[in-house]
Design a protein around this motif. Sequence first.
Motif, short mmCIF file in Angstrom:
data_model
loop_
_atom_site.label_atom_id
_atom_site.label_comp_id
_atom_site.label_asym_id
_atom_site.label_seq_id
_atom_site.Cartn_x
_atom_site.Cartn_y
_atom_site.Cartn_z
N GLN A 62 -4.35 -7.86 -4.41
CA GLN A 62 -4.90 -9.21 -4.53
C GLN A 62 -6.37 -9.20 -4.93
N THR A 63 -7.06 -8.11 -4.65
CA THR A 63 -8.50 -8.06 -4.93
C THR A 63 -8.82 -7.48 -6.30
N GLY A 64 -7.80 -7.03 -7.05
CA GLY A 64 -8.05 -6.49 -8.39
C GLY A 64 -7.44 -5.13 -8.60
N SER A 65 -7.95 -4.42 -9.62
CA SER A 65 -7.41 -3.12 -10.00
C SER A 65 -8.47 -2.03 -9.78
N GLN A 66 -8.01 -0.85 -9.38
CA GLN A 66 -8.90 0.27 -9.10
C GLN A 66 -8.22 1.56 -9.54
N TRP A 67 -9.01 2.50 -10.09
CA TRP A 67 -8.49 3.82 -10.46
C TRP A 67 -9.01 4.86 -9.46
#
Length: 214
Positions: A62-67
Amino acid sequence: MPREIELKLAVPDAALAAVAAWLDAHGEARGETTLLNVYLDTPARDLARQRAALRLRQKDNQTGSQWLQTLKTAGSSQGGLASRNEWECEVAGEAIELSRFPDDARAVLAPLAGQLAPVFRTDFVRRTWIVTQDGARIEAALDTGTITAPGQARTETIQELELEWLPGEDGDDSPLAEAALRAFAARLAHVAPLTPSDLSKAARGYRLTGGSLS
């Protein structure tokens, strides 16, 4: 050195709803995350022969995308309970950034850096809860998805519950870890028939390609 202590349980189809409902009632729900993962190795499978696994993960919630990039090295697994060394850090995108790993991890990867390429994928949805057992905090992660590999028509299903010890002031190697994980698994056994699994997702991916994580 970071250390991961977890207990992995295979979840049959008929038990998925019951396990999720029980965790909703007895734990603190932390939401749902989509995890898209590619595992890398050399053509000669040098990492697998060292019992190491290198993963590049895209984490969407819900808070976004991360690698994230993760290296796990030789550990032990018995009766579904695994303990292994693990290093994980955030990266800018879909590429390994060797310089961001600590010295111990770079020592494993640096000689192989120019040969690393994708070997297989594990893509799944993870629902997580924080639960307590004998004063210990445990993360319960219910994973459902697939394992795939280039050129392989067959896929494997991911349907498992991972119970991970969350260390307190005593650190990862607290003697309470194994007892707390097994005690919590015993509570879950009254909810549904869950089977301990000693095969990590990485080991199953290598098996799908015809190799193994020694």
